[in-house]
Design an enzyme around this catalytic site. Structure first.
Site, PDB file in Angstrom:
ATOM      1  N   CYS B 173       0.847  -1.199   0.000  1.00 21.29           N
ATOM      2  CA  CYS B 173       0.000   0.000   0.000  1.00 21.29           C
ATOM      3  C   CYS B 173       0.881   1.247   0.000  1.00 21.29           C
ATOM      4  O   CYS B 173       0.589   2.247  -0.646  1.00 21.29           O
ATOM      5  CB  CYS B 173      -0.915   0.024   1.225  1.00 21.29           C
ATOM      6  SG  CYS B 173      -1.975  -1.425   1.380  1.00 21.29           S
ATOM      7  N   HIS B 177       1.071   5.080  -1.296  1.00 24.21           N
ATOM      8  CA  HIS B 177       0.609   5.945  -0.197  1.00 24.21           C
ATOM      9  C   HIS B 177       1.689   6.118   0.864  1.00 24.21           C
ATOM     10  O   HIS B 177       1.389   6.160   2.057  1.00 24.21           O
ATOM     11  CB  HIS B 177      -0.649   5.348   0.440  1.00 24.21           C
ATOM     12  CG  HIS B 177      -1.828   5.326  -0.496  1.00 24.21           C
ATOM     13  ND1 HIS B 177      -2.543   6.453  -0.805  1.00 24.21           N
ATOM     14  CD2 HIS B 177      -2.399   4.318  -1.196  1.00 24.21           C
ATOM     15  CE1 HIS B 177      -3.518   6.132  -1.653  1.00 24.21           C
ATOM     16  NE2 HIS B 177      -3.444   4.846  -1.906  1.00 24.21           N
ATOM     17  N   ARG B 221     -12.782  -0.053  -2.045  1.00 20.94           N
ATOM     18  CA  ARG B 221     -11.506   0.654  -2.191  1.00 20.94           C
ATOM     19  C   ARG B 221     -10.320  -0.302  -2.005  1.00 20.94           C
ATOM     20  O   ARG B 221      -9.358  -0.305  -2.768  1.00 20.94           O
ATOM     21  CB  ARG B 221     -11.446   1.811  -1.186  1.00 20.94           C
ATOM     22  CG  ARG B 221     -10.209   2.695  -1.210  1.00 20.94           C
ATOM     23  CD  ARG B 221      -9.965   3.404  -2.525  1.00 20.94           C
ATOM     24  NE  ARG B 221      -9.259   2.583  -3.492  1.00 20.94           N
ATOM     25  CZ  ARG B 221      -9.033   2.912  -4.761  1.00 20.94           C
ATOM     26  NH1 ARG B 221      -9.473   4.053  -5.241  1.00 20.94           N
ATOM     27  NH2 ARG B 221      -8.401   2.107  -5.577  1.00 20.94           N
ATOM     28  N   CYS B 225      -7.662  -1.462  -4.906  1.00 22.35           N
ATOM     29  CA  CYS B 225      -6.213  -1.252  -4.749  1.00 22.35           C
ATOM     30  C   CYS B 225      -5.487  -2.564  -5.023  1.00 22.35           C
ATOM     31  O   CYS B 225      -4.496  -2.581  -5.748  1.00 22.35           O
ATOM     32  CB  CYS B 225      -5.885  -0.735  -3.349  1.00 22.35           C
ATOM     33  SG  CYS B 225      -6.196   1.034  -3.146  1.00 22.35           S
TER      34      CYS B 225
END
Lengths: 197, 264
Positions: B173, B177, B221, B225
């Site tokens: 992730c 991010h 979401r 991803c």
């Protein structure tokens, strides 16, 4: 003995919500995911690069990084002759974000998602910034054999050059073909490519 | 009225955070979009579905316990994910809603999960319900469960997953991010491991997405991803997805909920 017991007791007290171990995580992933389309469960198994980068939060010790980068370098099959393909095809590949997803048709032409992270052609304003700007890449570095080889290798397996790079190993992962990578080399290095205007 | 409140909140946020000039254009656009958002329509449809008798038991969801007692909606979403004793596990909103569909309404998991993520033409039941329940937490500070050992375990697993590099493209992730001020194409990427970025984001999910006219949930979401991370597909409501949502919500705790939001 007494100290060992205290340590054990302290461990037991925190074990309920301690950070999961690498083996725990693999068990959880194998249970919590399912294969879909071309995305098979084998993809969840970490290879050495992924494991070291996860465990060191992308800051591997220099000696280990050097050794693993050398191993990654061996995965790159450099074609003989010129590595410069067609920059026009390269631009299409750089634009496309498709490929290797469970929603992609297996065997359909993949893209490299290059613009997601890099600036390339100055005409494309919608570019990401996770990777460095590659604007005028060939203009500043030329397009000699060594530069071609570097660009080809970097796209094929970025981890051979920077172990914990966020860039996918596009050739090694089987996303892009040899010809597609050559076309991307041309996009970066051909004097006629918009990248070098 | 809501639009006015939202506008005032945005103006306050703008005054409080000295945003770069280029960002203020983007925020103006976001504000403009939020004022014309159809989020309230999703909430209304969600309320109808909440009260609709369905399944073999011909029951509504009105007795569904989202953590504050059967049928209590006020502030329930802001306190999720949390540990539920009846199932001895941590659940997020969608996982709990699915639980209520199978227990109260007697529906099979297979039937209730047939179409979790909708599209512009036909949003899903889960999306409508998420809009309705989340809307009942407007103004409530995010306070997900963080005391029970299983809640702590979920947080730790979520954190581990956030930084876990996997899949055909080696992403975690944090690949997208993990660094402030970065973009994918034109989308700004919040550093979700930091409260500063996680708070405004988690306070506005689920959300209506203007670019493709869909209402999207947190389970969607996480799912999408992972699709782009080139992994196999995470199971809906699995420990992994709930753990990630727990990690993100705990990181955002204390922020007043002001969703469902409106996204690009």
């Amino acid at each position: 003995m007494k100290r060992n017991l205290i340590v054990l007791a302290a461990f037991a007290a925190t074990a309920a919500y301690a950070e999961p171990t690498a083996r725990d995580v693999q068990q959880v992933l194998q249970r919590d995911f399912h294969p879909r389309g071309q995305a098979t469960m084998e993809r969840l198994a970490q290879d050495g690069v992924q494991r070291v980068c996860t465990e060191t939060r992308d800051q591997p010790p220099a000696a280990l990084a050097k050794q693993l980068e050398a191993d990654q370098m061996k995965t790159i099959a450099f074609p003989s002759g010129s590595l410069m393909g067609d920059w026009k095809n390269g631009e299409k590949i750089a634009q496309s974000g498709r490929g290797s997803m469970w929603s992609d048709k297996p065997g359909a032409a993949a893209g490299g998602s290059c613009y997601n992270c890099h600036q390339l052609s100055p005409k494309e304003l919608s570019h990401g910034t996770i990777g460095p700007s590659l604007l005028r890449f060939g203009k500043t570095r030329g397009n000699g054999a060594d530069t071609q080889k570097y660009v080809y290798g970097k796209i094929y397996n970025a981890k051979a050059y920077n172990l914990c790079s966020q860039m996918p190993r596009l050739g090694h992962a089987g996303t892009l073909t040899e010809q597609q990578i050559k076309d991307l080399v041309a996009l970066l290095l051909d004097p006629a490519s918009p990248v070098n205007q | 009225m809501r639009a006015l409140v939202y506008g005032a909140a945005t103006a306050l946020a703008l005054a409080a955070a000295p945003a770069a000039a280029q960002q203020s254009q983007f925020e103006k656009y976001q504000k403009m979009v939020a004022e014309g958002s159809p989020v309230e329509l999703f909430e209304l449809s969600g309320e109808e579905l909440w009260k609709k008798k369905q399944g073999p038991r011909q029951a509504s969801l009105e007795k569904c316990d989202l953590g504050k007692g059967p049928g209590v909606l006020k502030g329930a979403y802001a306190a999720l994910p949390r540990y539920f004793k009846d199932v001895d596990r941590v659940m997020d909103l969608e996982t709990r809603l699915l639980h209520c569909m199978t227990t109260l309404q007697g529906r099979t998991r297979e039937e209730a999960t047939k179409r979790l993520f909708g599209d512009a033409n036909q949003p899903s039941e889960m999306e409508y319900l998420s809009a309705y329940v989340a809307g009942q937490s407007r103004g409530t500070k995010l306070a997900p469960g963080a005391a029970h050992p299983k809640e702590k375990e979920a947080y730790e697993l979520g954190k581990t997953m956030f930084f876990y590099r996997t899949g055909a493209w080696d992403f975690s992730c944090a690949s997208c991010h993990g660094e402030a001020g970065k973009r994918i194409r034109m989308s700004e990427l919040p550093v979700l491991s930091e409260p500063k970025a996680a708070r405004p984001l988690m306070a506005t999910w689920p959300a209506y997405r203007v670019s493709n006219s869909t209402f999207v949930t947190m389970q969607w979401r996480i799912n999408d991803c992972y699709r782009q991370m080139r992994t196999p597909e995470p199971n809906f409501g699995s420990e992994t997805t709930v753990a990630l949502i727990t990690y993100l919500t705990v990181t955002a705790k204390g922020e007043a909920y002001r969703g469902p939001g409106t996204k690009r």
